[in-house]
Scaffold this active site. Sequence first.
Site, PDB file in Angstrom:
ATOM      1  N   LYS A 118       0.821  -1.210   0.000  1.00 41.98           N
ATOM      2  CA  LYS A 118       0.000   0.000   0.000  1.00 41.98           C
ATOM      3  C   LYS A 118       0.858   1.265   0.000  1.00 41.98           C
ATOM      4  O   LYS A 118       0.413   2.313  -0.464  1.00 41.98           O
ATOM      5  CB  LYS A 118      -0.918   0.039   1.234  1.00 41.98           C
ATOM      6  CG  LYS A 118      -1.812  -1.159   1.438  1.00 41.98           C
ATOM      7  CD  LYS A 118      -2.997  -1.150   0.517  1.00 41.98           C
ATOM      8  CE  LYS A 118      -4.111  -2.128   0.883  1.00 41.98           C
ATOM      9  NZ  LYS A 118      -3.763  -3.520   1.132  1.00 41.98           N
TER      10      LYS A 118
HETATM   11  C1  LIG Z   1      -4.435  -4.655   0.742  1.00 40.17           C
HETATM   12  C2  LIG Z   1      -3.690  -5.928   0.781  1.00 40.17           C
HETATM   13  C3  LIG Z   1      -3.998  -6.986  -0.090  1.00 40.17           C
HETATM   14  C4  LIG Z   1      -5.152  -6.913  -1.056  1.00 40.17           C
HETATM   15  O1  LIG Z   1      -4.965  -5.952  -2.069  1.00 40.17           O
HETATM   16  P1  LIG Z   1      -6.209  -5.361  -2.871  1.00 40.17           P
HETATM   17  O2  LIG Z   1      -5.671  -4.276  -3.710  1.00 40.17           O
HETATM   18  O3  LIG Z   1      -7.178  -4.873  -1.832  1.00 40.17           O
HETATM   19  O4  LIG Z   1      -6.790  -6.496  -3.654  1.00 40.17           O
HETATM   20  C5  LIG Z   1      -3.206  -8.128  -0.049  1.00 40.17           C
HETATM   21  N1  LIG Z   1      -2.187  -8.230   0.830  1.00 40.17           N
HETATM   22  C6  LIG Z   1      -1.864  -7.248   1.676  1.00 40.17           C
HETATM   23  C7  LIG Z   1      -0.738  -7.441   2.617  1.00 40.17           C
HETATM   24  C8  LIG Z   1      -2.603  -6.057   1.682  1.00 40.17           C
HETATM   25  O5  LIG Z   1      -2.276  -5.080   2.535  1.00 40.17           O
END
Ligand SMILES: *Cc1c(COP(=O)(O)O)cnc(C)c1O
Length: 461
Positions: free
Chosen positions: A112
């Site tokens: 993120k």
């Molecule tokens: C947010 C997240 C996901 C999922 O990603 P999306 O874009 O919501 O599909 C998978 N793994 C981790 C560690 C995340 O923080």
Amino acid sequence: MRYVSTRGNAPKLSFEEAMLTGLARDGGLYVPNVVAPRRQDEIEALPGMSYEEVAYWVMRPFVGESFSPEELRAIINRAYAGFAHAARAPLVQLGPNHFLLELFHGPTLAFKDFAMQLIGQLFQAALAKRGERITIVGATSGDTGSAAIEAFRGLDNVDVFILYPHGRVSEVQRRQMTTPTESNVHALAIDGTFDDAQARLKDMFNDFTFRDEVKLAGVNSINWARVLAQVVYYFTAASSLGAPLRPVSFTVPTGNFGDIFAGYIARQLGLPIEKLVIATNQNDILHRTLQTGAYTKSEVVPSISPSMDIQVSSNFERVLFDAYGRDGAAVADQMDDLARGGFTISQGAIDYLRGHFASGSASEAETLATIRSIFETTGEVICPHTAVGVKVASEHLGATPMITLATAHPAKFPAAVKQACGVDAPLPPHMADLFDRPERVTQVPNDLAALEALIRERRRP
Ligand SMILES: *Cc1c(COP(=O)(O)O)cnc(C)c1O
């Protein structure tokens, strides 16, 4: 470039407007009005460029007039300067023709950060130019919230409120949200699930009086600028392995469908992605939807990969919009049905989706077994989300290089890692005192009026 709503009934916006707005006023999500393929010779020139240079090449046409070339370059450079790896998103090899794309070298140790650090810089630049202040409200299953707080803490023009499901995020995730001391940061523990938090967030955006009064802005993965930031590492990873002359495949641990949607955009831009595989945990609505053609909500079952504990994947609406031939009214109808429990995807649309995505899921036991076997065969310690991806990817290996996205650092989920392979996954040195810092959090009911009252009271005028 202009941005249109997936529900076809909101004003068309510029990049900057779409970024500051988040959710469209008709309840839809903004998408570019066209995504044209890039020139092959430009894609062939990517190997050897820095992460930041590739980012500029990917983003420039989408940003349009909103930022000058110099501004955009400076924003990108600032966004990734704090990453702890010179490659930003390095590849490591896991087995024959199987690679891990490490997306956890940013400040909060999850992918993120790639989007959120960029958004922080974009918002700051845009708001300073406009002389405006905004209120950011985000809903998180854990990693978005910490990444948002890290990106916006201390900024003058922004107050940040993050809703997370009480008791359903890992201790490291919680502490990353509750320990920053800046007064513009507010961690709110909601009495409910992530889907409840996300639903209340949508309610706030649909309350136009409130939305205008507090100048509400969203940074959830519904924000187009976040998707755009994530397109970049598909290009850097693929070109390291010989693309565009050689195709590659990706497997993506999926929750809200933002990360994998970025892969779908990379493919539309001309990156030869053979398979794009959705990997879900036991909350496997997306996997079931591809198999059955019916998108039907059920209860969220908490798992050891909590950032994927989702039943309603917001960004899925973006790909549905394409699957329905960009017919906003058709998407709006389906979303009304979803609010009542679910819908059946038309034959044409499900064929489109099956043509673009493969899928698979991993149970809790399979996730733990994968962490263990990867540790035993490679010495790599992977987080449970990554393990879901690795397990599903193993069902799709072949002559084409497979790249599985490693979405978080194992130290964010130490209990699951310890249970799986008996290894302690220590935090990197700059976070080593996380467990000693005091926490600051407000517990809130799953109630729109109460949340709005709190935000009105806490935000700086
Ligand atoms: C947010 C997240 C996901 C999922 O990603 P999306 O874009 O919501 O599909 C998978 N793994 C981790 C560690 C995340 O923080």
